[in-house]
Scaffold this motif. Structure first.
Motif, PDB file in Angstrom:
ATOM      1  N   GLY A 163      63.629  34.180  26.677  1.00 41.50           N
ATOM      2  CA  GLY A 163      64.208  35.414  26.174  1.00 41.50           C
ATOM      3  C   GLY A 163      63.200  36.434  25.691  1.00 41.50           C
ATOM      4  N   ASP A 164      61.947  36.015  25.482  1.00 42.53           N
ATOM      5  CA  ASP A 164      60.906  36.960  25.055  1.00 42.53           C
ATOM      6  C   ASP A 164      60.597  37.959  26.163  1.00 42.53           C
ATOM      7  OD1 ASP A 164      60.663  35.627  22.670  1.00 42.53           O
ATOM      8  OD2 ASP A 164      58.722  34.689  23.126  1.00 42.53           O
ATOM      9  N   ARG A 165      60.422  39.224  25.770  1.00 44.41           N
ATOM     10  CA  ARG A 165      59.965  40.248  26.719  1.00 44.41           C
ATOM     11  C   ARG A 165      58.433  40.237  26.727  1.00 44.41           C
ATOM     12  NH1 ARG A 165      62.025  45.900  26.761  1.00 44.41           N
ATOM     13  NH2 ARG A 165      60.644  46.105  24.963  1.00 44.41           N
ATOM     14  N   VAL A 166      57.852  40.114  27.916  1.00 52.34           N
ATOM     15  CA  VAL A 166      56.401  39.995  28.016  1.00 52.34           C
ATOM     16  C   VAL A 166      55.866  40.908  29.115  1.00 52.34           C
ATOM     17  CG1 VAL A 166      56.324  37.626  27.161  1.00 52.34           C
ATOM     18  CG2 VAL A 166      56.610  38.042  29.614  1.00 52.34           C
ATOM     19  N   PHE A 167      54.559  41.176  29.063  1.00 47.68           N
ATOM     20  CA  PHE A 167      53.904  41.938  30.115  1.00 47.68           C
ATOM     21  C   PHE A 167      52.452  41.517  30.203  1.00 47.68           C
ATOM     22  CE2 PHE A 167      52.567  44.105  26.398  1.00 47.68           C
ATOM     23  CZ  PHE A 167      51.540  45.012  26.684  1.00 47.68           C
ATOM     24  N   GLY A 168      51.839  41.797  31.349  1.00 49.94           N
ATOM     25  CA  GLY A 168      50.447  41.416  31.518  1.00 49.94           C
ATOM     26  C   GLY A 168      50.026  41.510  32.963  1.00 49.94           C
ATOM     27  N   GLU A 169      49.034  40.691  33.324  1.00 49.29           N
ATOM     28  CA  GLU A 169      48.595  40.674  34.712  1.00 49.29           C
ATOM     29  C   GLU A 169      48.157  39.267  35.109  1.00 49.29           C
ATOM     30  OE1 GLU A 169      43.870  41.405  35.201  1.00 49.29           O
ATOM     31  OE2 GLU A 169      45.193  43.041  35.771  1.00 49.29           O
ATOM     32  N   THR A 170      48.281  38.986  36.391  1.00 55.18           N
ATOM     33  CA  THR A 170      48.002  37.646  36.906  1.00 55.18           C
ATOM     34  C   THR A 170      46.569  37.486  37.398  1.00 55.18           C
ATOM     35  OG1 THR A 170      48.783  38.315  39.088  1.00 55.18           O
ATOM     36  CG2 THR A 170      50.397  37.323  37.601  1.00 55.18           C
ATOM     37  N   LYS A 171      45.767  38.579  37.345  1.00 53.69           N
ATOM     38  CA  LYS A 171      44.377  38.568  37.816  1.00 53.69           C
ATOM     39  C   LYS A 171      44.308  38.093  39.268  1.00 53.69           C
ATOM     40  CE  LYS A 171      41.061  37.675  35.002  1.00 53.69           C
ATOM     41  NZ  LYS A 171      40.122  36.891  34.170  1.00 53.69           N
ATOM     42  N   MET A 172      43.396  37.193  39.585  1.00 50.90           N
ATOM     43  CA  MET A 172      43.191  36.791  40.981  1.00 50.90           C
ATOM     44  C   MET A 172      44.247  35.827  41.502  1.00 50.90           C
ATOM     45  SD  MET A 172      40.698  38.596  42.006  1.00 50.90           S
ATOM     46  CE  MET A 172      40.191  37.840  43.551  1.00 50.90           C
TER      47      MET A 172
ATOM     48  N   LYS B  84      46.203  34.018  48.662  1.00 46.93           N
ATOM     49  CA  LYS B  84      47.409  34.178  47.841  1.00 46.93           C
ATOM     50  C   LYS B  84      48.292  35.215  48.537  1.00 46.93           C
ATOM     51  CE  LYS B  84      45.805  31.748  44.236  1.00 46.93           C
ATOM     52  NZ  LYS B  84      46.455  30.569  43.647  1.00 46.93           N
ATOM     53  N   PRO B  85      49.278  34.778  49.312  1.00 48.48           N
ATOM     54  CA  PRO B  85      50.016  35.713  50.168  1.00 48.48           C
ATOM     55  C   PRO B  85      50.955  36.669  49.439  1.00 48.48           C
ATOM     56  CG  PRO B  85      50.935  33.512  50.348  1.00 48.48           C
ATOM     57  CD  PRO B  85      49.697  33.379  49.534  1.00 48.48           C
ATOM     58  N   ILE B  86      51.343  36.355  48.194  1.00 51.35           N
ATOM     59  CA  ILE B  86      52.212  37.256  47.437  1.00 51.35           C
ATOM     60  C   ILE B  86      51.323  38.212  46.650  1.00 51.35           C
ATOM     61  CG2 ILE B  86      54.009  37.471  45.674  1.00 51.35           C
ATOM     62  CD1 ILE B  86      54.886  34.620  46.378  1.00 51.35           C
ATOM     63  N   PRO B  87      51.359  39.526  46.964  1.00 45.67           N
ATOM     64  CA  PRO B  87      50.473  40.475  46.286  1.00 45.67           C
ATOM     65  C   PRO B  87      50.978  40.875  44.905  1.00 45.67           C
ATOM     66  CG  PRO B  87      51.845  41.630  47.861  1.00 45.67           C
ATOM     67  CD  PRO B  87      52.182  40.165  47.983  1.00 45.67           C
ATOM     68  N   GLY B  88      50.201  41.753  44.252  1.00 41.15           N
ATOM     69  CA  GLY B  88      50.598  42.305  42.965  1.00 41.15           C
ATOM     70  C   GLY B  88      50.009  41.542  41.799  1.00 41.15           C
ATOM     71  N   THR B  89      49.583  42.271  40.770  1.00 37.38           N
ATOM     72  CA  THR B  89      49.016  41.634  39.583  1.00 37.38           C
ATOM     73  C   THR B  89      49.709  42.045  38.289  1.00 37.38           C
ATOM     74  OG1 THR B  89      47.314  43.358  39.430  1.00 37.38           O
ATOM     75  CG2 THR B  89      46.726  41.360  40.641  1.00 37.38           C
ATOM     76  N   GLY B  90      50.085  43.310  38.153  1.00 38.84           N
ATOM     77  CA  GLY B  90      50.709  43.775  36.920  1.00 38.84           C
ATOM     78  C   GLY B  90      52.189  43.449  36.891  1.00 38.84           C
ATOM     79  N   PHE B  91      52.692  43.010  35.734  1.00 44.00           N
ATOM     80  CA  PHE B  91      54.108  42.640  35.650  1.00 44.00           C
ATOM     81  C   PHE B  91      54.661  42.874  34.255  1.00 44.00           C
ATOM     82  CE2 PHE B  91      51.862  38.891  34.180  1.00 44.00           C
ATOM     83  CZ  PHE B  91      52.637  38.432  33.119  1.00 44.00           C
TER      84      PHE B  91
END
Length: 328
Positions: free
Chosen positions: A94-103, A70-77
């Motif tokens: 339009g919803d504000r969301v947050f989380g992580e993409t894991k692996m 997975k060449p694009i790094p980062g998990t938290g957003f």
């Protein structure tokens, strides 16, 4: 029809921060069960640096032998929902969301797709994108280690090694929230910060070696992996636990040995390997602690997405306080 494009950080291989390049790539399209998120902020973490270098090497069995799968790094957003798949019911544009993409990684980009049933929640109104983006690093890992892995109890003595980092600043607050007596270990310059987060005592590692202390701790949470069970063993209480999120072969060996000999235990876990519903429940608990006013997020530096390589360079210097983010 030509695919729409977006900007993203791409890891061109394993190596120094220079392998991280800003490139134009195809903008993702959500499946029926996915949400397309316009990313406002994303985390840049110590773990990201380990992924970038492909160390420890055993991790390459999962993330790619010669270069990242997975060449694009980062998990938290954290960001705003742009569109949803036709089977999605919990989120709308339009919803504000947050989380992580894991692996799946892919968070260091202008857009990402996330599963509706993944590690994602609606953002509280009073939460900012910058703090929300890093919730799944320090806060989520530390609540998993303290509450679930070590099962911290009121009145226990907890020592946090690396108390001024992302995991450490969170752990000090969470251990206090769960009723523990908290000792933080950090450098001279960060003593004030750690005290302000509620630590009952602070040890300056530049002048004092906590492993030589006469105090006994029920839990030693080594957030940075700079110590070891062997070094901490005499400082642990009779049934004390040494817990760390930093994977080393020595830690795995000590976990096995401590489980069959003696009462003191070594525990390691990759929090991100837990199932999504488990992590989402912990994330919801963190939101409630935040709403009660007992959990703040420390932001050290903020970089534009194009400067993620510089963020990695800074983190690698080992002087980070709290969290580092990238923003669009």
């Amino acid at each position: 029809m030509n695919a729409q494009k977006m900007k993203a950080i791409v890891a061109t291989g394993y190596g120094s921060p220079e392998v991280l390049q800003l490139q134009e790539v195809d903008k993702p399209t959500p499946s029926p069960t996915q949400v397309l998120v316009k990313v406002e902020a994303t985390s840049v973490t110590t773990a990201d640096g380990m992924m970038r270098t492909g160390t420890p090497y055993i991790g390459r069995l999962f993330i790619g032998l010669t270069k990242p799968k997975k060449p694009i790094p980062g998990t938290g957003f954290a960001g705003v929902v742009e569109s949803v798949g036709n089977e999605v019911t919990q989120y709308k544009a339009g919803d504000r969301v947050f989380g992580e993409t894991k692996m799946n990684f892919c968070a260091n980009a202008e857009y990402l797709v996330a599963e509706e049933a993944g590690v994602m929640l609606h953002m509280p109104e009073s939460m900012k994108y910058q703090e929300a983006a890093v919730y799944c690093d320090g806060h989520l890992t530390s609540i998993n280690f303290l509450k679930e892995l070590a099962q911290v109890k009121p009145g226990q003595k907890v020592l946090i090694n690396g108390a001024s980092g992302s995991l450490g600043t969170s752990a000090v607050q969470l251990a206090k929230y769960f009723g523990a007596h908290v000792t933080g270990v950090c450098s001279t310059t960060n003593v004030g910060l750690v005290k302000s987060l509620g630590a009952d005592a602070v040890i300056d590692y530049k002048t004092t070696d906590f492993t030589k202390s006469e105090n006994k701790y029920d839990i030693i949470y080594d957030t940075i992996g700079k110590s070891s069970f062997g070094a901490c063993k005499e400082t642990l209480a009779e049934e004390g636990q040494y817990i760390t999120p930093v994977l080393k072969l020595s830690v795995l060996g000590e976990m096995i040995l401590s489980s069959i000999k003696g009462k003191k235990r070594v525990k390691f876990e990759a929090t991100g390997s837990r199932k999504a519903d488990y992590l989402r429940n912990l994330l919801q608990e963190l939101v409630e602690i935040f709403k009660s006013g007992q959990l703040q997020t420390i932001i050290d530096r903020q970089y534009p997405l194009s400067k993620v390589a510089e963020a990695h360079q800074y983190i690698g210097e080992g002087h980070k306080k709290g969290n580092v983010i990238a923003f669009n």
